[in-house]
Design a protein around this motif. Sequence first.
Motif, PDB file in Angstrom:
ATOM      1  N   MET A  39       0.839  -1.208   0.000  1.00  0.00           N
ATOM      2  CA  MET A  39       0.000   0.000   0.000  1.00  0.00           C
ATOM      3  C   MET A  39       0.868   1.250   0.000  1.00  0.00           C
ATOM      4  O   MET A  39       0.600   2.203  -0.748  1.00  0.00           O
ATOM      5  N   ALA A  40       1.913   1.268   0.832  1.00  0.00           N
ATOM      6  CA  ALA A  40       2.812   2.421   0.890  1.00  0.00           C
ATOM      7  C   ALA A  40       3.513   2.632  -0.454  1.00  0.00           C
ATOM      8  O   ALA A  40       3.646   3.774  -0.918  1.00  0.00           O
ATOM      9  N   TRP A  41       3.946   1.546  -1.078  1.00  0.00           N
ATOM     10  CA  TRP A  41       4.626   1.635  -2.372  1.00  0.00           C
ATOM     11  C   TRP A  41       3.693   2.227  -3.437  1.00  0.00           C
ATOM     12  O   TRP A  41       4.092   3.121  -4.202  1.00  0.00           O
ATOM     13  N   ILE A  42       2.443   1.761  -3.472  1.00  0.00           N
ATOM     14  CA  ILE A  42       1.487   2.274  -4.459  1.00  0.00           C
ATOM     15  C   ILE A  42       1.187   3.745  -4.203  1.00  0.00           C
ATOM     16  O   ILE A  42       1.098   4.545  -5.144  1.00  0.00           O
ATOM     17  N   MET A  43       1.053   4.142  -2.943  1.00  0.00           N
ATOM     18  CA  MET A  43       0.786   5.554  -2.638  1.00  0.00           C
ATOM     19  C   MET A  43       1.954   6.429  -3.078  1.00  0.00           C
ATOM     20  O   MET A  43       1.746   7.531  -3.594  1.00  0.00           O
ATOM     21  N   LYS A  44       3.181   5.947  -2.913  1.00  0.00           N
ATOM     22  CA  LYS A  44       4.352   6.699  -3.371  1.00  0.00           C
ATOM     23  C   LYS A  44       4.361   6.813  -4.890  1.00  0.00           C
ATOM     24  O   LYS A  44       4.676   7.876  -5.439  1.00  0.00           O
ATOM     25  N   LEU A  45       4.017   5.721  -5.579  1.00  0.00           N
ATOM     26  CA  LEU A  45       3.949   5.765  -7.041  1.00  0.00           C
ATOM     27  C   LEU A  45       2.927   6.791  -7.511  1.00  0.00           C
ATOM     28  O   LEU A  45       3.192   7.578  -8.427  1.00  0.00           O
ATOM     29  N   ILE A  46       1.759   6.783  -6.890  1.00  0.00           N
ATOM     30  CA  ILE A  46       0.700   7.720  -7.272  1.00  0.00           C
ATOM     31  C   ILE A  46       1.144   9.151  -6.995  1.00  0.00           C
ATOM     32  O   ILE A  46       0.991  10.039  -7.834  1.00  0.00           O
ATOM     33  N   CYS A  47       1.721   9.373  -5.834  1.00  0.00           N
ATOM     34  CA  CYS A  47       2.158  10.726  -5.451  1.00  0.00           C
ATOM     35  C   CYS A  47       3.195  11.260  -6.434  1.00  0.00           C
ATOM     36  O   CYS A  47       3.070  12.382  -6.927  1.00  0.00           O
ATOM     37  N   HIS A  48       4.199  10.482  -6.737  1.00  0.00           N
ATOM     38  CA  HIS A  48       5.262  10.942  -7.623  1.00  0.00           C
ATOM     39  C   HIS A  48       4.835  10.929  -9.087  1.00  0.00           C
ATOM     40  O   HIS A  48       5.333  11.724  -9.878  1.00  0.00           O
ATOM     41  N   GLY A  49       3.921  10.050  -9.440  1.00  0.00           N
ATOM     42  CA  GLY A  49       3.463   9.971 -10.817  1.00  0.00           C
ATOM     43  C   GLY A  49       2.556  11.114 -11.228  1.00  0.00           C
ATOM     44  O   GLY A  49       2.439  11.434 -12.408  1.00  0.00           O
ATOM     45  N   LYS A  50       1.892  11.762 -10.261  1.00  0.00           N
ATOM     46  CA  LYS A  50       1.000  12.881 -10.581  1.00  0.00           C
ATOM     47  C   LYS A  50       1.746  14.016 -11.258  1.00  0.00           C
ATOM     48  O   LYS A  50       1.167  14.765 -12.036  1.00  0.00           O
ATOM     49  N   GLU A  51       3.031  14.144 -10.935  1.00  0.00           N
ATOM     50  CA  GLU A  51       3.845  15.190 -11.542  1.00  0.00           C
ATOM     51  C   GLU A  51       4.177  14.849 -12.996  1.00  0.00           C
ATOM     52  O   GLU A  51       4.418  15.740 -13.806  1.00  0.00           O
ATOM     53  N   GLN A  52       4.200  13.562 -13.328  1.00  0.00           N
ATOM     54  CA  GLN A  52       4.633  13.115 -14.646  1.00  0.00           C
ATOM     55  C   GLN A  52       3.477  12.805 -15.595  1.00  0.00           C
ATOM     56  O   GLN A  52       3.572  13.048 -16.792  1.00  0.00           O
ATOM     57  N   ILE A  53       2.412  12.211 -15.047  1.00  0.00           N
ATOM     58  CA  ILE A  53       1.312  11.729 -15.882  1.00  0.00           C
ATOM     59  C   ILE A  53       0.010  12.360 -15.404  1.00  0.00           C
ATOM     60  O   ILE A  53      -0.356  12.218 -14.232  1.00  0.00           O
ATOM     61  N   PRO A  54      -0.714  13.061 -16.285  1.00  0.00           N
ATOM     62  CA  PRO A  54      -1.965  13.691 -15.853  1.00  0.00           C
ATOM     63  C   PRO A  54      -3.051  12.647 -15.559  1.00  0.00           C
ATOM     64  O   PRO A  54      -3.068  11.559 -16.128  1.00  0.00           O
ATOM     65  N   THR A  55      -3.949  13.010 -14.673  1.00  0.00           N
ATOM     66  CA  THR A  55      -5.092  12.160 -14.350  1.00  0.00           C
ATOM     67  C   THR A  55      -6.025  12.124 -15.559  1.00  0.00           C
ATOM     68  O   THR A  55      -6.298  13.170 -16.159  1.00  0.00           O
ATOM     69  N   PRO A  56      -6.523  10.953 -15.939  1.00  0.00           N
ATOM     70  CA  PRO A  56      -7.430  10.892 -17.094  1.00  0.00           C
ATOM     71  C   PRO A  56      -8.738  11.618 -16.798  1.00  0.00           C
ATOM     72  O   PRO A  56      -9.218  11.609 -15.666  1.00  0.00           O
ATOM     73  N   SER A  57      -9.273  12.244 -17.836  1.00  0.00           N
ATOM     74  CA  SER A  57     -10.559  12.927 -17.659  1.00  0.00           C
ATOM     75  C   SER A  57     -11.671  11.882 -17.600  1.00  0.00           C
ATOM     76  O   SER A  57     -11.608  10.862 -18.282  1.00  0.00           O
ATOM     77  N   PRO A  58     -12.686  12.121 -16.766  1.00  0.00           N
ATOM     78  CA  PRO A  58     -13.752  11.124 -16.622  1.00  0.00           C
ATOM     79  C   PRO A  58     -14.570  10.985 -17.907  1.00  0.00           C
ATOM     80  O   PRO A  58     -14.859  11.979 -18.579  1.00  0.00           O
ATOM     81  N   ALA A  59     -14.910   9.765 -18.239  1.00  0.00           N
ATOM     82  CA  ALA A  59     -15.738   9.500 -19.423  1.00  0.00           C
ATOM     83  C   ALA A  59     -17.206   9.631 -19.049  1.00  0.00           C
ATOM     84  O   ALA A  59     -17.601   9.384 -17.909  1.00  0.00           O
ATOM     85  N   ARG A  60     -18.017  10.030 -20.013  1.00  0.00           N
ATOM     86  CA  ARG A  60     -19.460  10.095 -19.793  1.00  0.00           C
ATOM     87  C   ARG A  60     -19.977   8.674 -19.670  1.00  0.00           C
ATOM     88  O   ARG A  60     -19.717   7.833 -20.533  1.00  0.00           O
ATOM     89  N   LYS A  61     -20.685   8.392 -18.583  1.00  0.00           N
ATOM     90  CA  LYS A  61     -21.144   7.041 -18.318  1.00  0.00           C
ATOM     91  C   LYS A  61     -22.292   6.664 -19.245  1.00  0.00           C
ATOM     92  O   LYS A  61     -23.255   7.409 -19.396  1.00  0.00           O
ATOM     93  N   THR A  62     -22.180   5.501 -19.872  1.00  0.00           N
ATOM     94  CA  THR A  62     -23.229   4.960 -20.714  1.00  0.00           C
ATOM     95  C   THR A  62     -24.074   4.030 -19.870  1.00  0.00           C
ATOM     96  O   THR A  62     -23.555   3.111 -19.240  1.00  0.00           O
ATOM     97  N   MET A  63     -25.362   4.281 -19.828  1.00  0.00           N
ATOM     98  CA  MET A  63     -26.266   3.474 -18.992  1.00  0.00           C
ATOM     99  C   MET A  63     -26.953   2.414 -19.864  1.00  0.00           C
ATOM    100  O   MET A  63     -27.336   2.667 -20.995  1.00  0.00           O
ATOM    101  N   ALA A  64     -27.094   1.221 -19.301  1.00  0.00           N
ATOM    102  CA  ALA A  64     -27.784   0.141 -19.996  1.00  0.00           C
ATOM    103  C   ALA A  64     -29.299   0.336 -19.870  1.00  0.00           C
ATOM    104  O   ALA A  64     -29.787   0.803 -18.839  1.00  0.00           O
ATOM    105  N   ASN A  65     -30.015  -0.029 -20.907  1.00  0.00           N
ATOM    106  CA  ASN A  65     -31.477   0.030 -20.875  1.00  0.00           C
ATOM    107  C   ASN A  65     -31.985  -1.407 -20.853  1.00  0.00           C
ATOM    108  O   ASN A  65     -31.922  -2.126 -21.851  1.00  0.00           O
TER     109      ASN A  65
END
Length: 68
Positions: A39-65
């Motif tokens: 868990m600590a390793w993943i949190m460090k990756l996320i923290c340091h990666g935010k500077e390098q890789i932008p967060t993806p923009s949320p996709a519009r959710k497609t709802m099933a009918n």
Amino acid sequence: MKMVMPSSNYWNVAHGLTPGQMEEDAEGKQIMEVLGQNMAWIMKLICHGKEQIPTPSPARKTMANFIR
């Protein structure tokens, strides 16, 4: 839900019936230690990666009918 799931070396569980009894579960304690390290390793990756890789923009959710 866009979750990053850290893993351990087995099921993330420790056993004990009474308070303090879990301390006797050596395997359970090791599993929790490995999980905490991962868990600590993943949190460090996320923290340091935010500077390098932008967060993806949320996709519009497609709802099933289900009514056709």
